[in-house]
Design an enzyme around this catalytic site. Structure first.
Site, PDB file in Angstrom:
ATOM      1  N   GLY A 125       0.794  -1.224   0.000  1.00 38.01           N
ATOM      2  CA  GLY A 125       0.000   0.000   0.000  1.00 38.01           C
ATOM      3  C   GLY A 125       0.824   1.271   0.000  1.00 38.01           C
ATOM      4  NE  ARG A 150       0.514   1.594  -6.796  1.00 37.69           N
ATOM      5  CZ  ARG A 150       1.751   2.027  -6.705  1.00 37.69           C
ATOM      6  NH1 ARG A 150       2.749   1.167  -6.803  1.00 37.69           N
ATOM      7  NH2 ARG A 150       2.017   3.289  -6.514  1.00 37.69           N
ATOM      8  N   GLY A 157       6.970   7.700   6.542  1.00 34.63           N
ATOM      9  CA  GLY A 157       6.081   8.342   5.577  1.00 34.63           C
ATOM     10  C   GLY A 157       6.716   9.452   4.774  1.00 34.63           C
ATOM     11  NE  ARG A 162       8.425   6.270   0.028  1.00 29.14           N
ATOM     12  CZ  ARG A 162       9.703   6.315  -0.279  1.00 29.14           C
ATOM     13  NH1 ARG A 162      10.472   7.185   0.329  1.00 29.14           N
ATOM     14  NH2 ARG A 162      10.203   5.502  -1.176  1.00 29.14           N
ATOM     15  CG  ASP A 182       4.852  -3.633  -4.851  1.00 20.43           C
ATOM     16  OD1 ASP A 182       5.476  -4.688  -5.041  1.00 20.43           O
ATOM     17  OD2 ASP A 182       5.385  -2.620  -4.356  1.00 20.43           O
TER      18      ASP A 182
END
Length: 553
Positions: free
Chosen positions: A135, A236, A171, A138, A306
């Site tokens: 996921g 993705r 992040g 950042r 990803d």
């Protein structure tokens, strides 16, 4: 050199006279007037709304998480911006760079009207192994903007704070990696590579983070930065893979239908075999993309599932590299010990990733549809092989594929590898000479990369003869061949050594080299006198050949 380069320049200027310009379009100068579409299309999908948005957590039954940005603190500096991306994509005049609201927008401190900040949930296979939930750790999608051309775009910030997907990261992004992403995104666009775009880059003087650039155990403080990235969407292969692994087939079907309806207009969303057609479209778009990589010497570096867009766009620029001297096993990523993502393996890796994508789709397919996708998969290796060959033939000024062309290309690449000839400049310099001059020692001595090839002696002479015969078989006049080659073979690519120098200056708040590099790479086929003076098309310095990058950013 001067004579042949001027020919290329004239040819390209003539070509551009026929192209449109955005210079006279009414663009927004007051950033307060710029607004997102409300609500964004992606608001139709399930969005997790956990109040503890910056705590790593396993998210279920959602495509996004609602997460506000955490703006950069301290004194902010605009490192650079892409006039083209802002005008073409966001209808923004470059003058917005002087607007504090725009700087705050790129820094994650200001969200225009209609914005909805979310982070996308996906998983992925990293270096061949399932890594589970990944996921946007950042990055924040800020909203949806529909521009004057009726195109929908999703601005995204990278380096804008922690999310549920941060996996105990902070992040943030740092300046060096942000400069590399900014430059590569815009350079690839100018080179005709399907890619996400980059609009602007901001760095803080005071917001510091720790990074261990070489994984040596010696982390150091670096300044935090944020990049404004642009794409029609950020889905993705891993967007579907996580739903497969978490056994969420209903949501997988819903997401697939949503992507088809909004981003694959050529597919009828009511058609029974829409998922089969969608897989085919995703596969061929990505293989078309990787063929452009092979033609520019670009190596992505981290081709995990990803990091592969369902839209067939180059995404997530990390430890990438543009080859200097040709080496089919070129690996720019110091973390890739086994060479899994080497230059010559990229087409095969994309196919491997697509196989995993088909597995993720299986729960929403019928047995008949699974078989149809298997039939499509059986054609992909030959498809990309032909695409890559066609790319190289265009680089050689040829249009038609005939018997023997594979050997013609392969023998040139082998010669380039044997003599350490430069990838970019070999093809460019082939287009700067008449074919009859390719064995003229005096002319070859003017072309530093061809001069290396000529050291192979009889092998070079044999290849030149074969090339000349091939040109004659297509009956392409020399002027046309050279014009074709000038249009597809750049003088300038973002070589690591050039970027390293620009980054070193940027870390001292001297952004001139970064901005100049963006300017040059906006027109990579045109001779730029200042770029020539700085050696951008000259033989790279000896220290450049050992540069490798890590995933640390």
């Amino acid at each position: 050199m001067k004579r042949t380069l001027s020919i290329c320049t004239v040819l390209l200027k003539d070509l551009r006279r026929t192209m449109g310009s955005t210079e006279n379009v009414n663009l927004t100068t007051n950033f307060k007037e710029w607004k997102f579409k409300s609500p964004p299309n992606y608001a139709q999908l399930p969005i997790n709304d956990n109040p503890e948005y910056n705590v790593p957590v396993a998210v279920n039954n959602a495509v996004f998480s609602k997460v506000p940005t955490e703006g950069l603190t301290g004194n902010l500096r605009l490192v650079c911006l892409s006039d083209d991306a802002l005008a073409e994509v966001l209808d923004l005049h470059p003058a917005v760079a002087e607007d504090p609201d725009f700087i705050d927008f790129v820094a994650g401190k200001y969200l225009p009207d209609g914005g909805m900040s979310v982070c996308h949930r996906y998983g992925g296979y990293q270096f061949g192994f399932w890594a589970d939930q990944l996921g946007d750790g950042r990055a924040h999608i800020l909203g949806e903007y529909v521009n004057r051309k009726s195109e929908s775009w999703q601005p995204q910030l990278k380096g804008s704070g922690e999310t549920p997907y941060s996996r105990f990261g902070d992040g943030r992004a740092v300046l060096r990696s942000s400069v590399r992403e900014m430059i590569a995104s815009e350079a690839c666009h100018a080179l005709g590579v399907p890619t996400t775009r980059a609009g602007a880059l901001v760095v803080s003087d005071d917001h510091l983070v720790y990074r261990d650039m070489h994984y040596s155990g010696r982390a150091r403080q670096e300044r935090a930065a944020a990049v404004l990235r642009l794409a029609p969407a950020w889905y993705r292969l891993g967007s579907l893979e996580i739903l497969h692994k978490r056994k969420e087939p209903e949501l997988a079907g819903r997401l697939a239908d949503f992507i088809i309806e909004n981003h694959f207009k050529e597919i009828d969303p009511a058609e029974e075999d829409r998922y089969v057609k969608w897989f085919s479209a995703v596969a061929h778009k990505n293989l078309d993309m990787v063929a452009t990589w092979q033609g520019t010497g670009f190596t992505h570096g981290v081709l995990n599932t990803d990091n592969v867009s369902v839209l067939g766009l180059t995404i997530d620029y990390g430890p990438y590299g543009f080859m200097d001297h040709y080496n089919e096993h070129f690996v720019p990523n110091s973390s890739d010990d086994m060479g899994r993502y080497a230059f010559n393996r990229q087409p095969g890796i994309i196919i491997w990733n697509l196989n995993k994508f088909s597995e993720a789709l299986a729960p929403i397919l019928t047995e008949y549809q699974i078989q149809k996708i298997e039939e499509i998969k059986a054609t992909l290796e030959e498809y990309v092989k032909n695409k890559v060959l066609a790319t190289y033939l265009r680089k050689l000024g040829l249009n038609n594929k005939i018997e023997g062309d594979t050997e013609l290309v392969d023998s040139l690449l082998q010669l380039m590898q044997d003599t350490s000839a430069d990838f970019t400049m070999t093809f460019r310099q082939l287009g700067e000479l008449e074919s009859a001059e390719l064995q003229d020692t005096a002319r070859l001595n003017e072309k530093w990369s061809l001069k290396k090839l000529a050291t192979s002696g009889d092998k070079w002479a044999a290849w030149v003869k074969r090339y000349q015969d091939r040109i004659n078989k297509e009956s392409v006049p020399e002027s046309e061949r050279r014009a074709r080659m000038c249009r597809v073979n750049p003088l300038y690519v973002p070589r690591n050594w050039i970027m390293q120098e620009a980054i070193a200056d940027a870390e001292k708040n001297d952004f001139e080299k970064v901005r100049f590099l963006l300017q040059v790479l906006r027109k990579p086929y045109d001779v730029n006198a200042e770029a020539e003076a700085r050696g951008f098309s000259a033989e790279p310095p000896s220290w450049a050949y050992g540069i490798k990058l890590s995933c640390s950013s």
